[in-house]
Every structure is written in structure tokens, then in C-alpha cells.
Write an enzyme that holds these catalytic residues in place. Structure first.
Site, mmCIF file in Angstrom:
data_model
loop_
_atom_site.group_PDB
_atom_site.id
_atom_site.type_symbol
_atom_site.label_atom_id
_atom_site.label_comp_id
_atom_site.label_asym_id
_atom_site.label_seq_id
_atom_site.Cartn_x
_atom_site.Cartn_y
_atom_site.Cartn_z
ATOM 1 N N VAL A 1 1.031 -1.229 -0.369
ATOM 2 C CA VAL A 1 0.052 0.068 -0.005
ATOM 3 C C VAL A 1 0.679 1.360 -0.079
ATOM 4 C CG1 VAL A 1 -1.748 1.277 1.520
ATOM 5 C CG2 VAL A 1 -1.841 -1.022 1.494
ATOM 6 N N GLY B 1 4.442 4.209 2.472
ATOM 7 C CA GLY B 1 3.925 2.995 2.138
ATOM 8 C C GLY B 1 3.687 1.667 2.803
ATOM 9 N N LYS B 2 3.841 0.245 2.930
ATOM 10 C CA LYS B 2 4.187 -0.420 3.753
ATOM 11 C C LYS B 2 3.430 -1.695 3.525
ATOM 12 C CE LYS B 2 5.060 -1.189 7.735
ATOM 13 N NZ LYS B 2 6.111 -0.260 8.524
ATOM 14 N N GLY B 3 4.228 -3.474 3.640
ATOM 15 C CA GLY B 3 3.666 -4.088 2.449
ATOM 16 C C GLY B 3 3.282 -4.793 3.913
#
Ligand code: NAD
Length: 425
Positions: A68, A113-115
Site C-alpha cells: 500500500v 508505504g507499507k507491505g
């Protein structure tokens, strides 16, 4: 404004909801328009992929991978990749937003962001993890990029996984691109000073706040919850600056010595004792580890897990200053009482931003094709942390709000102004 929702009163408070509650208060203080509020509330991009991996057994297992990008208004997105069984899009979305505010508050040119990949790395072999990391990277090949989205380690991933990511990305691009990811091993372009960066930022934040509160570090006591990367470095560096660390804890329990714990000895003991403080001879074990949070110290550093200061124990907190090394250690419902008690809190998005700051330096060095000394990294990150603290402090005075809301005001204002200058469609 219409979007302010009532505070949740629940038994279990959710740190990510707590973050949104504070965002809402800061947005209202700033008088953010509903249009810009909606831009900042919604993620810019969300990608979900299926990753079929051949396991060591020969069977194919399909994993879900998420990335995201909450915002790329200030620059490329920045944020970790989590390998954990409970990875869920809602949580990844909120963590990505958290990164946006953290980068903005310390004024580094990144969005958030982050995943994550839903998997249990503890039950997987190194080969399975490697195949999963490489498959995830390839699936995100058009998302990642040194100018688009720069991942980093998070829960369940570390330098080893970042090396695989860099290698897979570089192979696909036909050239070595080490600036696509941070948190790499040193030989691959990792930065000196990264290991201690978050604890160091906690130390700078604590000393800056003590100066405002007129607490002399050489007469101050401190308790640190969590003795991992953040907690042990914060404790060591604060001890070096004169504070007496009277209690530290880890998952094995809390340890107390009114004369002061020798932090170097505690670190050496932990490192020779399978990573835990269990049996540490330099202090007494407290009957209940939660007592650490309620000690009458000048400075309390929660640096373990989220949601440890809540409405259940906030009345018993006696520290004059709380410096949040962990993400989300204080629940939204505890904020009000902490403020009423006159305790200063240096909030997570400011206090633990030393880590992302040095990740940014790693990316800068990779792009320069140059390596800085640890001394240069530390000097520059100390300056960034101090300047960010001063700006948040000034904002808290100007708007007559606690430091936490001031940090959100600084961050949201920066992103909103940049958005307005850049313009939309
Ligand atoms: P870590 O895994 O190195 O250490 C965590 C420590 O907390 C360990 O000592 C563990 O035993 C202890 N712990 C776990 N549960 C506990 C409990 N219930 N009570 C007391 N101690 C407990 O993790 P870390 O990298 O030091 O991260 C700690 C916190 O800081 C997390 O919230 C993380 O998200 C946040 N953070 C870390 C960084 C970083 O650069 N490492 C950056 C920003 C924020």
C-alpha cells in the site's frame, strides 16, 4: 467538522484506530478542508498479489502479498515489509499512513508505504522464505523503485530479505539498483549507524524534552520497557548522557536496581544468554513486569510493543516524561489523563523517527555512490531529530496542544501544503 468521530471507549484499544483519532483532532485544529482531508485519509495505491511458491515438500502454496502506498505527495513512498500470519490490508493501510506522518514530521522527502505477506516465517525454511521474497519483489516490480517506493524491513524480515529484494529487483532491471531498498547488509550498501539509529533518536528526543522540562540528566532516573534494538540502544545512550537507568525489561520480565543498572553489562549478559535478560545478576526481578511502567522515574521509555499505557494503568503512571520508542505504546483513551497529569509525551511518530531518518541516509548514500562515516550519519540524524523536536514543541505552544497532536499538526500541514502547491486534476 463532520468527520470528527466520538472517541472509542472499548476494553481493547487499537493503536491504529488511536492514530486516526489523533489525526482527526490535528486535522480539525488545522482547519483542514474536507477535500484535502479525504485526499490524506485515503491511500494513493493498493496492490494485492497472489504468490504461488513451491515449498520444500514439492507442493505449491499460494501466499497473499500486499503493498500500500498511502501517499507519494512529499516523495517516493517509504515503509517496511512485514512477513506475519496476521497481515491484513486494513492494517497495512493504516501502517502506511503512519509512515507518511513519520516521514513528514522529521522533514524527509518521502511519502508513506507499507507491505506485507501473509505467512509464518517461523515455520518456513530459509529457501522457502527466499523464494517468497523474490516472488513478492517480482510481483511488485512496477510498484517499487528508488524514485517510486522504497521498502525496508519490518516484523519477520531483516537485512537478509532486503538483500534478496535488491538482487531480484536488480536482475529484472539489468543493473545493480541498491537504492531500491534500505536496511540492507553493510556490504550491499547498508548505512553505518542504522542499527543504533532509532535508540539514538529516542535519546536526542529525551534530552531535548528534559531541557524544556528543566530536568538535569545527571540527576534523572529512567525506566526502559523492552531491551531489543530500540530499548537497549536508548538505555545505553541515555546512560552515557548521565541518566540513571533504574529498570529495564524484556519478554522475560522487568529488572530493577535503585542504584542504577550497568547497561553495557546488561547488553553483554543478554547477548550471551540467548537474547534475554532472564537471570541478570545486576538487578532484582520485579514481581509484576507491568510495575516498570508505574515507577516514580523522571523518564519512561516504552520501547517494546503497542498499547501498554491504557486507561487501565494510566492513573498510576508517575514519570514526568514519556518518550515513545515503540509504535503506538499509548492508547488514545489514555492521552487525556496523561495530559491532565501534566506528563510530557514525545510521541512515537517523532521519538522513533531516527530509524527512518538513517534509512533515508542509506538511500542518499546509495544514490551518491558514496559511504558516510558513522560520525557523519550520527551528527546529521541528531540534527534532524533536534530540529523536528523543536518544531513540534513550538507548534504545541502555538496551538496550545500536547506534543502528540502538535506532531500530527506539523506532519499533516506539511503534506497538505505540498499537495495544494502541487495541485490535483
Ligand atoms: P526487538 O524485537 O529488537 O525488541 C523488542 C523487545 O521488547 C525485546 O527485548 C522483547 O523481549 C521485548 N518485549 C516484547 N514484548 C514485551 C512485553 N510485553 N513487555 C516487555 N518487553 C517486551 O524490536 P525493536 O526493533 O526494538 O522494536 C521495538 C518497538 O519499536 C516496536 O514497537 C517497533 O515497531 C518500534 N520501532 C522500531 C524501530 C527500529 O528501527 N527497530 C523503528 C521505529 C519503531
Amino acid at each position: 467538522m463532520a468527520y470528527i468521530e466520538p472517541a472509542p471507549i472499548k476494553d481493547k484499544e487499537n493503536p491504529l484506530e488511536s492514530m486516526m483519532e489523533r489525526f482527526n483532532i490535528a486535522a480539525e485544529k488545522l482547519g483542514l478542508s474536507d477535500e484535502v482531508y479525504n485526499v490524506l485519509k485515503n491511500p494513493a495505491k493498493q496492490v494485492i498479489v497472489s504468490l504461488p511458491i513451491t515449498m520444500d515438500s514439492g507442493k505449491i502454496q499460494v501466499f497473499e502479498g500486499i503493498r500500500v502506498i498511502h501517499s507519494n505527495i512529499l516523495g517516493p513512498a517509504k515503509g517496511g515489509i512485514r512477513f506475519a500470519p496476521d497481515v491484513h490490508i486494513d492494517e497495512v493501510r493504516a501502517l502506511a499512513a503512519w509512515m507518511t506522518w513519520k516521514c513528514a514530521v522529521v522533514d524527509i522527502p518521502y511519502g508513506g508505504g507499507k507491505g506485507g505477506v501473509r505467512c509464518n516465517p517461523r515455520e518456513m525454511s530459509p529457501g522457502e522464505i527466499e523464494r517468497l521474497m523474490r516472488a513478492y519483489t517480482l510481483a511488485m516490480i512496477d510498484v517499487f523503485g528508488p524514485d517510486k517506493d522504497i521498502p525496508a524491513p519490518d516484523m519477520g524480515t531483516g537485512p537478509r530479505e532486503m538483500a534478496w529484494l535488491m538482487d531480484e529487483y536488480s536482475k529484472a532491471k539489468g543493473t545493480t539498483v541498491n537504492a531500491v531498498v534500505t536496511g540492507k547488509p553493510l556490504v550491499l550498501g547498508g548505512s553505518l549507524g542504522r542499527t543504533e539509529a532509532t535508540g539514538r533518536g529516542v535519546m536526542v528526543s529525551a534530552l531535548s524534552a528534559m531541557e524544556k522540562l528543566k530536568i538535569n540528566p545527571f540527576q534523572a532516573t529512567c525506566a526502559v520497557q523492552g531491551f531489543g534494538n530500540v530499548g537497549s540502544w536508548a538505555a545505553l545512550l541515555l546512560e552515557e548522557r548521565g541518566l540513571k537507568i533504574i529498570s529495564v525489561s524484556d519478554i522475560s520480565g522487568a529488572y530493577h536496581n535503585a542504584q542504577g543498572i550497568n547497561i553495557r553489562e546488561a547488553i553483554n549478559y543478554r547477548d550471551s544468554n540467548k537474547g534475554t535478560l532472564e537471570g541478570f545478576p545486576g538487578a532484582d526481578k520485579l514481581a509484576d513486569p507491568a510495575e516498570l511502567l508505574e515507577l516514580a522515574v523522571d523518564v519512561l521509555v516504552p520501547a517494546a510493543v503497542e498499547d501498554v499505557i491504557t486507561k487501565k494503568n494510566v492513573d498510576n503512571i508517575k514519570a514526568k516524561l514519556i518518550v515513545e520508542g515503540a509504535n503506538g505504546p499509548t492508547s488514545f483513551n489514555a492521552d487525556k489523563i496523561i495530559n491532565e497529569k501534566g506528563i510530557m509525551v514525545v510521541p512515537d511518530i517523532l521519538a522513533n523517527a531516527g530509524g527512518v531518518t538513517v534509512s533515508y541516509f542509506e538511500w542518499v548514500q546509495n544514490r551518491l555512490g558514496y559511504k558516510w562515516t558513522a560520525e557523519r550519519v550520527n551528527r546529521r540524524s541528531d540534527r534532524i531529530m533536534k530540529e523536528a523536536f523543536d518544531q513540534v514543541y513550538k507548534t504545541s505552544i502555538k496551538h496550545e496542544v500536547p506534543m502528540r497532536i502538535a506532531a500530527y499538526i506539523v506532519a499533516i500541514d506539511k503534506v497538505a501544503q505540498t499537495y495544494q502547491f502541487r495541485g490535483g486534476f
